[in-house]
Design a protein around this motif. Structure first.
Motif, mmCIF file in Angstrom:
data_model
loop_
_atom_site.group_PDB
_atom_site.id
_atom_site.type_symbol
_atom_site.label_atom_id
_atom_site.label_comp_id
_atom_site.label_asym_id
_atom_site.label_seq_id
_atom_site.Cartn_x
_atom_site.Cartn_y
_atom_site.Cartn_z
ATOM 1 N N VAL A 122 49.901 22.799 29.134
ATOM 2 C CA VAL A 122 48.630 22.079 29.207
ATOM 3 C C VAL A 122 48.245 21.491 27.847
ATOM 4 N N PRO A 135 41.492 22.200 27.993
ATOM 5 C CA PRO A 135 41.034 20.808 27.964
ATOM 6 C C PRO A 135 39.515 20.741 27.785
ATOM 7 N N SER A 145 48.864 27.052 34.282
ATOM 8 C CA SER A 145 47.419 26.825 34.382
ATOM 9 C C SER A 145 46.726 27.516 33.218
ATOM 10 N N CYS A 146 45.822 26.819 32.568
ATOM 11 C CA CYS A 146 45.156 27.448 31.429
ATOM 12 C C CYS A 146 44.119 28.455 31.896
ATOM 13 N N GLY A 147 43.778 28.404 33.179
ATOM 14 C CA GLY A 147 42.886 29.418 33.733
ATOM 15 C C GLY A 147 41.410 29.140 33.516
ATOM 16 N N PHE A 148 41.099 27.972 32.979
ATOM 17 C CA PHE A 148 39.691 27.685 32.677
ATOM 18 C C PHE A 148 38.860 27.499 33.946
ATOM 19 N N CYS A 149 39.342 26.663 34.856
ATOM 20 C CA CYS A 149 38.483 26.348 36.005
ATOM 21 C C CYS A 149 38.963 27.027 37.286
ATOM 22 N N CYS A 166 41.820 25.559 39.884
ATOM 23 C CA CYS A 166 43.201 25.594 39.409
ATOM 24 C C CYS A 166 43.667 27.016 39.155
ATOM 25 N N SER A 181 39.354 20.050 40.126
ATOM 26 C CA SER A 181 39.962 20.615 38.926
ATOM 27 C C SER A 181 39.535 19.854 37.676
ATOM 28 N N HIS A 182 39.523 20.585 36.590
ATOM 29 C CA HIS A 182 39.012 20.068 35.321
ATOM 30 C C HIS A 182 40.000 19.118 34.649
ATOM 31 N N CYS A 183 41.294 19.286 34.874
ATOM 32 C CA CYS A 183 42.259 18.374 34.250
ATOM 33 C C CYS A 183 43.400 18.063 35.196
ATOM 34 N N LEU A 210 46.400 18.920 35.436
ATOM 35 C CA LEU A 210 47.310 19.963 35.918
ATOM 36 C C LEU A 210 46.883 20.459 37.299
ATOM 37 N N GLY A 211 45.651 20.916 37.389
ATOM 38 C CA GLY A 211 45.165 21.428 38.663
ATOM 39 C C GLY A 211 45.108 20.347 39.728
HETATM 40 S S1 SF4 Z 1 42.879 22.224 35.943
HETATM 41 FE FE1 SF4 Z 1 43.319 22.092 33.759
HETATM 42 S S2 SF4 Z 1 41.486 22.999 32.865
HETATM 43 FE FE2 SF4 Z 1 41.488 23.699 34.970
HETATM 44 S S3 SF4 Z 1 42.556 25.669 34.869
HETATM 45 FE FE3 SF4 Z 1 44.059 24.068 35.385
HETATM 46 S S4 SF4 Z 1 44.962 23.577 33.420
HETATM 47 FE FE4 SF4 Z 1 43.032 24.603 32.984
#
Ligand code: SF4
Ligand SMILES: Cc1cc2nc3c(=O)[nH]c(=O)nc-3n(C[C@H](O)[C@H](O)[C@H](O)COP(=O)(O)O)c2cc1C
Ligand code: SF4
Ligand code: SF4
Lengths: 588, 421
Positions: free
Chosen positions: A329, A347, A487-491, A494, A532-534, A536-537
């Motif tokens: 990410v 992100p 996944s960065c796990g933020f949101c 995702c 999703s926030h970015c 990736l998700g």
């Molecule tokens: S969509 Fe992006 S910001 Fe949200 S958890 Fe996945 S990698 Fe992280």
């Protein structure tokens, strides 16, 4: 050993002037020096930087190549991308583990060696690939795995291993303007300075240059937005994270066209008024770092970087290489900036975008390696540099891997039909192509007239070919797990969604899938895409659902014709519970 | 001059620099949310407040209000996504509301009620994250953490202590404590800190305060009768023969029979019920086997052993509509608290090492059902058509659902009848 810890961490503090933004670099160096980051290191850095120990731990937990428990003295990662698997990567992993007597992911009890898998290492055309003590090794077949095991058992230091294993070459099969160009160092920068920002931007606009990192944003516009933002400092960042599985064209550029990239960064800097630039290089490309840093130094020596570039008074620009530490990410531009500032790669909330609020909150251009190289070419030779005979201006580097006779790098004019690409790389009996990485588009044989283009099949460079022998569910499964892992796990959508998708994909693969699972996956997909926030998700559910739509046979032969199947294997659960009673009886 | 945005057709004024969420909140327009808090900079991670803003889905807590914006929020499309987000959070953690101190005051639970979330839908992850009970006044139950980062923000921005930190990534994400021991004990957290009270769920709670307020007086009990609910869940239609009584079967799997007791609490209304309904297999009439095909099967309790599986499968085969009744059937409930413990350890503690056990042994009598490694909700084993939450669901709720089915109507479960506890 413990006594050595303090000086090493102290050394890192000194080397980076106790700059908290460089913490990731310090941690990474410590990891490579001693196979793990010790509690005493964390303490030293925490004191030296005045950063809470928890924050340091949180970085170690976030980046896959950092560990607070020691890894083996031989620290081995096997690339586990779909292309590695197609070349026999699984067997290599089993062989290596068996020969060395280790379990995947766990250090051998004597601390000698750890073997783990990792996401795509960017050696897709010369896999299966491995990273040993930070250095990439290509073509690790079963034979080579056995040889590696022998060397490890004999205690041979890695720098005494056969040199040719580490010589990562680039197979460039088709050259266009970029790969063919003969460049005069400094010429593009000189011309950009002479033209001034307006004319420089106009050249890029006429050439129609768009970002090669995936999003395809118009480069002149990005530079212009950054240039016009009011600020005292600006930055240029080259995105060399290249984490998208199946993509390795930036690797080739960084290796053989380093000067062109540096030139492109300088062109950008003089145009937007930046004084400092970074190359954010993925951890897996450590083997390229030395070369890049030497080239930077050479350019400094020639007056092409540093103060008063090319003798122009007041035009200063210098470049540093900053290493990633294992996170896909971080290729997302705002996550990259977070990482560059020494944080976890989450992100940012956008807007504001990096062009106005980037590195240290200042206007920042983040461009892909290839974009910057093309910019250098255009500025040296004018917009005609990227002209082609087709309908769409511009060229694109493809990194072709998978089932074909000639995998490697191809520079093609935009708009080329997939069929022609397949002919070029001598692919036969092709069932499907993944254009773009896991988040790209999977196409089947009846779509081979579609074109590689910003308007049709957009790709950051990945082009993975699957012949008729391949099981497309396996392919999708690999991609789905990739997203869950990265996944960065933020949101919420995702973090939870990628895990649910991976569970459901496994369920289908293991033969316990039912129609309601597909329905459930579609529902999840919609939420992940929308919320999703970015990026990736947003795309993580695409591979498995597209594979189901286009290659239903690979799914249906594993599914019963029913609406519902339990979420877990009920019969196996019953069997396990009976086993407890049987063991109990046997023990009496 | 006042500037305006439109939310669900209603004009809402906003001030310079306000986000859509802030403007909505000031105007009394409710947009579901979890990680947003008026005192702190938006986090934008829960995605519950996702709205359609000028046609595109965006988080309303991080999107600036701009003159003329057209916003959709209270639509079935968005609410169904929000419901799924709530379901994701319930699947990710261990949310057993009946045994949770925060129940009734919990923002996640309230959001689930309002969104008409009766079912969990997704398989549970059964996390077994470490609980931190080291602090004299505050407890951290990480299995209930939804990563809203409010404690992180409150401790950093209000308390100036920076005690909490988010670590790791993807499913290995965790909430860590900035102290020498890594626990709350020596973190410097005080019970008066903002961080100690800001948690929207039952993850970070004050000790000795749980269950103090009686049911009916808790924060979200007040919403009862307010019509706060956004949507009622739906049941598949029964195809019925006219004039014939509905056949009803019930059973209790891993439950306490509380749901059955609550059923009997419909009191004299049962006389009216039997006018329309005939009981088949059920503990209420002591029929142990099915006499034929049934219309409705009410399942109380989760699945904890091999006998439960058999019973449940039999019910699924015989009944046209299966209704999971009560918290245990829906989420595993109280029995599922054991899911983080290894079965062997569990059996040894119960039959060998437990207090007061002498010469114990793990029973192996072939008559006894085999215990499963985990207690599962009913919907993870068979397809379930309708969910009636509560611990137990009230007699009124059970009555409402059954009479709706009899009358061939969709049961309406308003906020008053929605309970996870
Ligand atoms: S969509 Fe992006 S910001 Fe949200 S958890 Fe996945 S990698 Fe992280
Ligand atoms: C999850 C994710 C990963 C990305 N990885 C990369 C990458 O490895 N390299 C890259 O150049 N761009 C990557 N991008 C795109 C960048 O965000 C950004 O658009 C790009 O670097 C801009 O450069 P360009 O305009 O030159 O294409 C990624 C985006 C996302 C959402
Ligand atoms: S009341 Fe407790 S168990 Fe229920 S949702 Fe809230 S935190 Fe979770
Ligand atoms: S403990 Fe509570 S406040 Fe803190 S992140 Fe978890 S859910 Fe949010």
């Amino acid at each position: 050993m413990q006594s050595a810890a303090r000086p090493l961490a102290q050394e890192q503090l000194a080397r980076y002037d106790r700059d908290p933004a460089s913490i990731l670099q310090m941690l990474r160096n410590l990891q490579l020096q001693q196979n793990g980051i010790r509690p005493s290191d964390i303490e030293t850095l925490s004191e030296g930087l005045n950063v809470p120990a928890t924050k340091i731990k949180s970085l170690i937990d976030f980046y896959s190549f950092l560990h607070d428990r020691p890894r083996g003295s031989y620290d081995i990662y096997l690339s586990d991308s779909i292309t590695d698997r197609m070349l026999g990567g699984r067997e290599v992993a089993w062989t290596l583990c068996r020969e060395l007597g280790v379990r995947l992911g766990e250090p051998r009890p004597d601390g000698m060696v750890t073997v783990s898998t990792t996401s795509c290492t960017g050696l897709c055309e010369r896999g299966p690939a491995a990273i040993v003590d930070g250095l990439a090794i290509e073509r690790v077949d079963v034979e080579r795995a056995r040889e590696m095991a022998r060397l490890i058992k004999a205690g041979a230091p890695v720098d005494e291993w056969p040199l040719d294993w580490f010589l990562i070459d680039d197979e460039i099969h088709r050259k266009g303007p970029l790969l063919d160009a003969d460049r005069e160092p400094g010429a593009a920068t000189e011309r950009a300075i002479k033209l001034g920002p307006y004319m420089t931007l106009a050249e890029l606009q006429v050439a129609g240059l768009r970002g090669c990192g995936g999003a395809g944003f118009e480069t002149h516009q990005k530079w212009n937005l950054c240039r016009s933002a009011i600020a005292d400092r600006r930055f240029v960042i080259c995105n060399a994270d290249e984490g998208e599985p199946g993509t390795f064209k930036d690797r080739a550029l960084l290796n053989a066209y380093t000067d062109m990239l540096l030139e492109g960064m300088a062109v950008c800097a003089v145009t937007i008024g930046a004084t400092r630039g970074f190359i954010y290089l993925r951890h897996e490309y450590e083997f390229l770092r030395d070369r890049i840093e030497r080239r930077i130094q050479r350019r400094r020596d020639k007056g092409l970087l540093g103060r008063n570039i090319l003798g122009h008074h007041g035009i200063d620009f210098d470049i540093e290489v900053y290493m990633g530490a294992g996170s896909y990410v971080c290729g997302e531009e705002s996550a990259l900036i977070e990482s560059l500032e020494g944080h976890r790669g989450i992100p940012r909330i956008r807007p504001p975008f990096p062009v106005t609020n980037g590195y240290l909150g200042k206007p920042t251009v983040v461009n892909n390696v290839e974009t910057l190289c093309y910019a250098a070419g255009i500025l040296e030779q004018g917009p005609g540099f990227v002209a082609n005979d087709g309908d769409e201006p511009g060229w694109k580097l493809l990194s072709i891997s998978g089932d074909c006779a000639k995998p490697g790098i191809y520079e093609i004019p935009l708009g080329m039909p997939v069929r022609d690409v397949l002919a070029m790389c001598e692919a036969e009996n092709v069932q499907a192509v993944q254009v773009g990485g896991p988040g790209g588009t999977l196409i089947s044989a009846d779509e081979f007239d579609r074109r590689v283009s910003f308007n049709d099949l957009n790709t950051a460079g990945a082009f993975i070919i699957f012949d008729e022998s391949r099981d497309m569910l396996e392919v999708a499964l690999n991609f789905t797990h990739f997203f869950a892992h990265e996944s960065c796990g933020f949101c919420t959508p995702c973090r939870v969604g990628t895990k649910l998708m991976a569970q459901m994909a496994d369920k289908l693969a293991e033969g316990h899938g039912a129609r309601l699972d597909i329905e459930q996956m579609r529902r999840l997909h919609k939420i992940m895409t929308q919320a999703s926030h970015c990026g990736l998700g947003q795309v993580a559910a695409v591979p498995i659902l597209t594979a189901y739509e286009k290659f239903p046979d690979d799914f249906q032969r594993r599914m019963d014709d029913v609406d519902f199947q339990p979420t877990f294997d009920v019969e196996a659960a019953i069997e396990r519970s009976k086993q407890i009673v049987r063991e109990e009886e046997a023990a009496r | 001059m006042t500037r305006w945005i439109t939310i669900d057709g209603r004009a809402v004024p906003f001030a310079d620099g306000q986000t859509v969420m802030q403007a909505a909140t000031d105007a009394g327009v409710f947009i579901p949310h979890l990680c947003y808090h008026p005192d702190y900079a938006a986090n934008g991670s829960c995605k519950m407040c996702t709205c359609k803003i000028n046609g595109r889905q965006m988080s309303s807590c991080t999107t600036r209000a701009v003159e003329g914006q057209v916003i959709e929020s209270n639509t079935e499309e968005l609410n169904s996504e929000r419901r799924a987000l709530a379901q994701m959070l319930f699947a990710e953690g261990n949310h057993h509301c009946p045994s949770c101190e925060e129940s009734g005051n919990c923002v996640l639970q309230n959001m689930a009620y309002r969104l008409g979330m009766t079912a969990l839908m997704f398989p549970n992850f059964h996390p077994g994250r470490a609980t931190d009970a080291t602090h004299p006044d505050v407890l951290l139950n990480r299995d209930r953490c939804i990563y809203c980062e409010l404690c992180v923000r409150a401790s950093r921005d209000t308390d100036g202590k920076d005690i909490f930190c988010i670590s790791g990534r993807s499913e290995n994400k965790s909430l860590t404590i900035n102290s020498d021991s890594g626990t709350l004990a020596d973190s410097g957290l005080s019970i008066d800190d903002k961080a100690a009270e800001v948690c929207p769920v039952g993850a970070l709670i004050k000790k000795r305060e749980g269950f103090k307020q009686p049911i009916g007086e808790r924060e979200f009990d007040r919403l009862q009768g307010s019509g706060a609910q956004i949507r009622a869940p739906r049941m598949p239609k029964l195809i019925r023969e006219p004039g014939k009584k509905l056949k009803l079967a019930t059973c209790s799997l891993a439950g306490c029979f509380g749901c059955h007791m609550s059923f009997l609490d419909i009191d004299e209304r049962i006389l009216e019920l039997v006018e329309h309904v005939e009981f088949d297999r059920s503990p209420l009439d002591d029929l142990k086997e099915f006499t034929g095909e049934c219309d409705i099967g009410l399942i109380e309790g989760g699945v904890c052993n091999t006998e439960n599986i058999e019973t449940l499968r039999e019910f699924r085969k015989r009944c046209k509509v299966i209704i999971a009744v009560g918290a245990c059937a829906i989420s595993g409930g109280v029995p599922a608290l054991r899911n983080t413990i290894d079965v062997r350890e569990l059996l040894e503690e119960t039959y060998i090492n437990g207090m007061g056990v002498d010469n114990g042994q793990i029973p192996t009598d072939p008559e006894l059902p085999h215990i499963l490694e985990r207690v599962s909700p009913v919907h993870e084993v068979v397809k379930v058509d309708f969910f009636l939450p509560g611990c137990p669901p009230s007699a009124d709720a059970i009555w409402r659902v059954l009479t709706s089915v009899v009358a061939d109507e969709q049961p309406n479960l308003p906020y008053d009848l929605m309970h996870f506890d």
